[in-house]
Write an enzyme that holds these catalytic residues in place. Sequence first.
Site, short mmCIF file in Angstrom:
data_model
loop_
_atom_site.label_atom_id
_atom_site.label_comp_id
_atom_site.label_asym_id
_atom_site.label_seq_id
_atom_site.Cartn_x
_atom_site.Cartn_y
_atom_site.Cartn_z
N CYS A 144 -12.24 -0.90 25.17
CA CYS A 144 -11.84 0.72 25.38
C CYS A 144 -12.97 1.79 25.33
CB CYS A 144 -10.69 0.99 24.54
SG CYS A 144 -11.28 1.35 22.97
N CYS A 151 -9.86 2.42 17.86
CA CYS A 151 -9.70 1.52 19.32
C CYS A 151 -8.23 2.15 20.21
CB CYS A 151 -9.34 0.14 19.03
SG CYS A 151 -8.87 -0.93 20.33
N CYS A 193 -14.00 1.72 21.36
CA CYS A 193 -14.87 0.55 21.34
C CYS A 193 -16.25 0.39 22.05
CB CYS A 193 -13.97 -0.71 21.58
SG CYS A 193 -12.61 -1.07 20.45
N HIS A 247 1.06 -3.99 5.76
CA HIS A 247 -0.17 -3.77 6.66
C HIS A 247 -1.28 -4.40 5.96
CE1 HIS A 247 -0.29 -0.14 4.62
NE2 HIS A 247 -1.55 -0.21 4.80
N GLU A 248 -1.02 -5.08 4.83
CA GLU A 248 -2.36 -5.48 4.11
C GLU A 248 -1.96 -7.12 3.93
OE1 GLU A 248 -4.55 -2.99 1.06
OE2 GLU A 248 -2.98 -4.12 0.12
N CYS A 261 -10.46 -3.94 20.39
CA CYS A 261 -10.34 -4.63 21.64
C CYS A 261 -11.77 -5.00 22.34
CB CYS A 261 -9.57 -3.79 22.67
SG CYS A 261 -10.37 -2.50 23.46
N CYS A 285 -6.58 -3.46 3.92
CA CYS A 285 -6.56 -2.08 3.97
C CYS A 285 -7.30 -1.46 2.79
CB CYS A 285 -5.11 -1.68 3.90
SG CYS A 285 -4.72 0.18 3.85
N CYS A 294 0.84 -1.42 0.03
CA CYS A 294 0.04 -0.12 0.19
C CYS A 294 0.95 1.27 0.09
CB CYS A 294 -0.96 -0.12 1.19
SG CYS A 294 -1.76 1.39 1.72
N HIS A 295 0.32 2.30 -0.42
CA HIS A 295 1.12 3.65 -0.33
C HIS A 295 1.69 4.09 0.85
CE1 HIS A 295 0.54 4.34 -4.69
NE2 HIS A 295 -0.60 3.73 -4.56
N THR A 296 0.85 3.51 2.01
CA THR A 296 1.38 3.98 3.27
C THR A 296 2.56 3.19 3.60
OG1 THR A 296 -0.77 4.29 4.02
CG2 THR A 296 0.79 3.97 5.64
N ARG A 351 -3.10 1.54 20.51
CA ARG A 351 -2.68 2.80 19.58
C ARG A 351 -1.28 3.44 20.05
NH1 ARG A 351 -0.54 5.31 16.58
NH2 ARG A 351 -1.35 7.21 15.55
N ARG A 410 -3.09 -2.54 -7.26
CA ARG A 410 -2.60 -3.47 -5.96
C ARG A 410 -1.86 -4.43 -6.62
NH1 ARG A 410 -3.21 0.07 -2.80
NH2 ARG A 410 -3.91 -0.13 -0.78
P1 NAD Z 1 -3.11 5.78 -5.27
O1 NAD Z 1 -1.94 6.45 -5.52
O2 NAD Z 1 -3.18 4.12 -5.85
O3 NAD Z 1 -4.32 6.48 -5.89
C1 NAD Z 1 -4.38 7.81 -5.86
C2 NAD Z 1 -5.04 8.42 -7.19
O4 NAD Z 1 -5.40 9.83 -6.98
C3 NAD Z 1 -4.04 8.13 -8.37
O5 NAD Z 1 -4.99 7.75 -9.27
C4 NAD Z 1 -3.82 9.68 -8.80
O6 NAD Z 1 -3.59 9.93 -10.33
C5 NAD Z 1 -4.79 10.28 -8.10
N1 NAD Z 1 -4.57 11.96 -8.12
C6 NAD Z 1 -3.24 12.44 -7.54
N2 NAD Z 1 -3.67 13.78 -7.46
C7 NAD Z 1 -4.67 13.95 -7.79
C8 NAD Z 1 -5.58 15.36 -8.09
N3 NAD Z 1 -4.76 16.37 -7.75
N4 NAD Z 1 -6.58 15.45 -8.51
C9 NAD Z 1 -7.45 13.83 -8.89
N5 NAD Z 1 -6.78 12.73 -8.91
C10 NAD Z 1 -5.31 12.77 -8.21
O7 NAD Z 1 -3.59 5.47 -3.68
P2 NAD Z 1 -4.59 4.76 -2.94
O8 NAD Z 1 -3.81 3.11 -2.39
O9 NAD Z 1 -5.77 4.61 -3.74
O10 NAD Z 1 -4.85 5.50 -1.61
C11 NAD Z 1 -5.70 6.66 -1.75
C12 NAD Z 1 -5.19 7.51 -0.59
O11 NAD Z 1 -5.89 6.82 0.60
C13 NAD Z 1 -3.84 7.74 -0.30
O12 NAD Z 1 -3.44 8.81 0.48
C14 NAD Z 1 -3.60 6.65 1.04
O13 NAD Z 1 -2.39 7.03 1.82
C15 NAD Z 1 -4.96 6.77 1.91
N6 NAD Z 1 -5.55 5.78 2.57
C16 NAD Z 1 -6.22 6.10 3.55
C17 NAD Z 1 -6.76 4.99 4.61
C18 NAD Z 1 -7.74 5.51 5.51
O14 NAD Z 1 -8.14 4.48 6.40
N7 NAD Z 1 -8.08 6.68 5.80
C19 NAD Z 1 -6.53 3.71 4.18
C20 NAD Z 1 -5.69 3.30 3.26
C21 NAD Z 1 -5.09 4.50 2.07
O1 DAO Z 2 -6.43 5.84 16.71
O2 DAO Z 2 -5.13 7.73 16.42
C1 DAO Z 2 -5.80 6.46 15.98
C2 DAO Z 2 -5.04 6.43 14.61
C3 DAO Z 2 -5.90 5.11 14.04
C4 DAO Z 2 -5.25 4.84 12.52
C5 DAO Z 2 -6.07 5.54 11.34
C6 DAO Z 2 -5.28 5.04 10.33
C7 DAO Z 2 -5.97 5.91 8.92
C8 DAO Z 2 -5.04 5.94 7.79
C9 DAO Z 2 -4.03 4.91 7.63
C10 DAO Z 2 -3.22 4.98 6.43
C11 DAO Z 2 -3.61 3.66 5.68
C12 DAO Z 2 -3.07 2.46 5.92
ZN ZN Z 3 -10.71 -0.70 21.81
#
Ligand code: NAD
Ligand code: DAO
Ligand code: ZN
Length: 380
Positions: free
Chosen positions: A103, A114, A106, A70-71, A100, A177, A48-50, A118, A374
Amino acid sequence: MSDTAGKPITCKAAVAWEAGKPVSLETIEVAPPKKGEVRVKVNFTGICHTDMYTLSGSDPEGAFPAVLGHEGAGVVESVGEGVTDVKEGDHVILLYTAECRQCKFCKSGKTNLCGAVRATQGKGVMPDGTKRFTCNGKELYHFMGTSTFSQYTVVSQYSLVAIDKSCPLDKACLLGCGVTTGFGAATITNKIEEGANVAVFGIGCVGLAVIDGASFNKAGRIIAIDINDGKEQWAKKFGATEFINPSKLPEGKSIVDHLIDITDGGLDYTFDCTGNTKVMRSALESAHKGWGEATVIGVAAAGEEISFRPFQVVTGRVLRGSAFGGVKGRTQLPGMVDLYQKGEFKIDEYITHTTTLDEINKGVDHTKSGNCIRCVVSMD
Ligand code: NAD
Ligand code: DAO
Ligand code: ZN
């Protein structure tokens, strides 16, 4: 009981020795699980990108040397004292968002965040403050409570969930993820209503999963937005009704103005899946006055801030965020596995690349390319 229970296991892992360098294939030792912990044989992991973000050195919580990833999905090898929810041989998905059930988070019934692990998870250690990985006598940090770039990992009993054994693990890993995050954001964090109009900014794995979730909930128009034209066919395959490349709008026309024009005032739901704070603002501003709801899913770089005019929210737009799609992993992922097994949402379709642990750096390169949704790594 397995032959290896209670003993260290020697196996292969991709070790991130320092920020900005490729991960390195190493032989490591994985200590047995302590009280409340589980040791898992990881069969498959997505990239994943993270993982890339932390490897780059930009993650303020990133600690090195570490085992990233993490995936993942695999099989329980052994359990520590007091673990009752999973047993040796169970097929599991690793959870970077623990659950859990004890907490205040949860028990609130209001969030999937949770508090149990953390603090230690953020420091790259197990809940007792120690580590289970060593390489040539040097301790390695854990990552996101999961560390799936190793053939064996040790996690808290709250950081994994048993799933039906008939679900293939090379697909199940993506529920750890990206797929769950997007699908859950559309169906759990937001319960998109039938006929609602939706815009999704950023069509990677997460954005596609939002589109799939919106289709599952029978949304009306689903407008996909990406600066990469190659994402149009992907978005439409997953149920988008339209695609817009914001960099190709007529001179002077913003994506916000364009969306407001073509939707009679804005969208019911918008999602940022880019991590770009300017896009997050566009997501808010293209939500309909009075009721439009914008959800930030993308993770911005450390220190970045969103700005917007407060009048946007005074006039009824809502801005919220979603982590792991609002999904409570131990409670809700088995149901998602069932839905997948019944063919009600997609997983297989996201896998554009596969590789092996030995060649994980090729997977990292694929993940950084614009054409990878992916990449799944086989850990054997
Ligand atoms: P990815 O890089 O595969 O996809 C991102 C897309 O956004 C790409 O297709 C890219 O071309 C497009 N993009 C970039 N800039 C842009 C813009 N200005 N306008 C429109 N499109 C644009 O990434 P992903 O795996 O799909 O993850 C997306 C995001 O979600 C990442 O920031 C990742 O860290 C985050 N994420 C968050 C969580 C969460 O729980 N909140 C979980 C997983 C991933
Ligand atoms: O509880 O403070 C907290 C943090 C929870 C984690 C939230 C993760 C969101 C984005 C993660 C990036 C994708 C893997
Ligand atoms: Zn919990």
